[in-house]
Design a protein around this motif. Structure first.
Motif, PDB file in Angstrom:
ATOM      1  N   TYR A 227       0.887  -1.167   0.000  1.00 51.97           N
ATOM      2  CA  TYR A 227       0.000   0.000   0.000  1.00 51.97           C
ATOM      3  C   TYR A 227       0.922   1.213   0.000  1.00 51.97           C
ATOM      4  O   TYR A 227       1.163   1.837   1.026  1.00 51.97           O
TER       5      TYR A 227
ATOM      6  N   LEU B 294      -7.929  -2.690   5.980  1.00 54.19           N
ATOM      7  CA  LEU B 294      -6.695  -3.427   6.248  1.00 54.19           C
ATOM      8  C   LEU B 294      -6.527  -3.797   7.722  1.00 54.19           C
ATOM      9  O   LEU B 294      -6.137  -4.928   8.029  1.00 54.19           O
TER      10      LEU B 294
ATOM     11  N   ALA C 114      -8.643   2.011   2.876  1.00 52.87           N
ATOM     12  CA  ALA C 114      -7.558   1.175   3.395  1.00 52.87           C
ATOM     13  C   ALA C 114      -7.488   1.199   4.913  1.00 52.87           C
ATOM     14  O   ALA C 114      -7.232   0.169   5.551  1.00 52.87           O
ATOM     15  N   CYS C 115      -7.697   2.363   5.526  1.00 52.37           N
ATOM     16  CA  CYS C 115      -7.574   2.468   6.981  1.00 52.37           C
ATOM     17  C   CYS C 115      -8.732   1.791   7.705  1.00 52.37           C
ATOM     18  O   CYS C 115      -8.646   1.552   8.916  1.00 52.37           O
TER      19      CYS C 115
ATOM     20  N   GLY D  72       4.726   1.971   3.415  1.00 55.70           N
ATOM     21  CA  GLY D  72       4.558   1.569   2.027  1.00 55.70           C
ATOM     22  C   GLY D  72       5.373   0.352   1.642  1.00 55.70           C
ATOM     23  O   GLY D  72       5.463   0.014   0.459  1.00 55.70           O
TER      24      GLY D  72
ATOM     25  N   LEU E 138       0.861   0.864   5.977  1.00 53.52           N
ATOM     26  CA  LEU E 138       0.304   2.101   5.431  1.00 53.52           C
ATOM     27  C   LEU E 138       1.233   3.289   5.639  1.00 53.52           C
ATOM     28  O   LEU E 138       1.279   4.201   4.807  1.00 53.52           O
TER      29      LEU E 138
ATOM     30  N   THR F  42       2.024   6.448   0.460  1.00 55.65           N
ATOM     31  CA  THR F  42       2.924   7.450   1.036  1.00 55.65           C
ATOM     32  C   THR F  42       4.187   7.606   0.201  1.00 55.65           C
ATOM     33  O   THR F  42       4.848   8.644   0.261  1.00 55.65           O
TER      34      THR F  42
ATOM     35  N   GLY G 157      -1.876   7.195   3.511  1.00 54.51           N
ATOM     36  CA  GLY G 157      -2.184   5.773   3.401  1.00 54.51           C
ATOM     37  C   GLY G 157      -3.669   5.478   3.374  1.00 54.51           C
ATOM     38  O   GLY G 157      -4.068   4.335   3.137  1.00 54.51           O
ATOM     39  N   CYS G 158      -4.495   6.500   3.594  1.00 49.61           N
ATOM     40  CA  CYS G 158      -5.943   6.284   3.682  1.00 49.61           C
ATOM     41  C   CYS G 158      -6.580   6.437   2.304  1.00 49.61           C
ATOM     42  O   CYS G 158      -7.136   7.470   1.977  1.00 49.61           O
TER      43      CYS G 158
ATOM     44  N   ALA H 232      -1.232  -3.215   9.969  1.00 50.32           N
ATOM     45  CA  ALA H 232      -1.767  -2.319   8.940  1.00 50.32           C
ATOM     46  C   ALA H 232      -1.096  -0.958   9.023  1.00 50.32           C
ATOM     47  O   ALA H 232      -0.733  -0.368   7.991  1.00 50.32           O
TER      48      ALA H 232
END
Length: 270
Positions: A141, A159, A155-156, A175, A172, A144, A150-151, A168
């Motif tokens: 992911y 994951l 994803a937040c 990366g 995130l 960044t 990372g969101c 996670a």
């Protein structure tokens, strides 16, 4: 209901194996990046699957040894730098609509992940209902790494539920790639397989699900998604109602009749 067996998409490959649709991105020379067009066509396809009665399971497969290299640097990232806020939000909402459609379609979706699976490709794999991988798979992911948060695409939310908050957060923030073995150990992958067995095994599982009580599978998927925001009492009641609905199906009757006759039930999905 609509028929989708003869679908001829312009921006990805579509193949029917029995009642299972096999989807794969088709730019193996560039490790299968997504483009504006493939995002939109995939979104529309998964939305249409809600109405398809001739597709009972979906496999999102790799191609040329890789799953997906994320958004294409030249076809997506470059043009995004020229957009205003309204245009940027139109794009980010479209990407979210793709994974929403994957969760909303009634068919079980299985990701068969080999090689590179990064960025938006990693989000597609995350939103599949089941994931098969290989030891060579590298899932990252890496938002960044291109100066973003990372969101992305939920994803937040997704994951941490899959692999735990701490793991996670590491992926995130940094990366870095999650190896195939890490993915299996952490619960991201349901199975690790040799590359040559990956797609056949995923299609075989999809075929078993397609031959099962597909109305019941739809209800299972619905409850798995909806119960995130329920209290335990609400979930118990929701499942009581869901199961009562399933008890009105012909498949429930078929299962009983087959049991009495000491035969295997022949489910029809109604």
């Amino acid at each position: 209901m609509a028929s989708m067996k003869d679908l001829k998409p312009a921006h990805f490959l579509w193949e029917m194996q029995g009642d299972t649709a096999v989807i794969r991105l088709n730019r193996p020379d560039r490790k299968n990046p997504l483009t504006f067009e493939s995002y939109a066509e995939l979104r529309d396809t998964f939305r249409d699957l809600v109405y398809a009665d001739d597709v009972k399971a979906v496999v999102f497969a790799s191609n040329g040894g890789n799953f997906c290299s994320g958004g294409d640097v030249h076809d997506i990232i470059g043009p995004l730098l020229q957009r205003d806020m309204k245009g940027l939000l139109e794009f980010t909402r479209m990407t979210g609509d793709l994974v929403r459609a994957m969760k909303a379609c009634p068919q079980p979706v299985i990701a068969a992940v080999d090689g590179i699976c990064v960025g938006a490709g990693a989000m597609v794999a995350l939103y599949a209902d089941l994931r098969y991988g290989t030891a060579e798979s590298k899932t990252a992911y890496l938002f960044t790494k291109v100066g973003l948060a990372g969101c992305d695409m939920g994803a937040c939310a997704m994951l941490p539920r899959m692999i735990g908050q701490g793991r996670a957060a590491e992926l995130l923030f940094t990366g870095r790639s999650m190896s195939g073995q890490e993915g299996f150990d952490w619960g991201f992958f349901n199975r690790l397989l040799p590359a040559e067995d990956l797609e056949p095994e995923a299609v075989a599982l999809a075929g078993k699900l397609a031959d099962g009580p597909t109305f019941g599978h739809m209800m299972t998927k619905t409850m798995l998604n909806q119960e995130w925001s329920m209290t335990l009492d609400q979930a118990i009641e929701a499942e009581a109602q869901a199961q009562a609905i399933c008890m009105q199906t012909q498949d429930f009757q078929r299962a009983y009749d087959a049991f009495v006759a000491k035969q295997k039930p022949d489910f029809k999905g109604d």
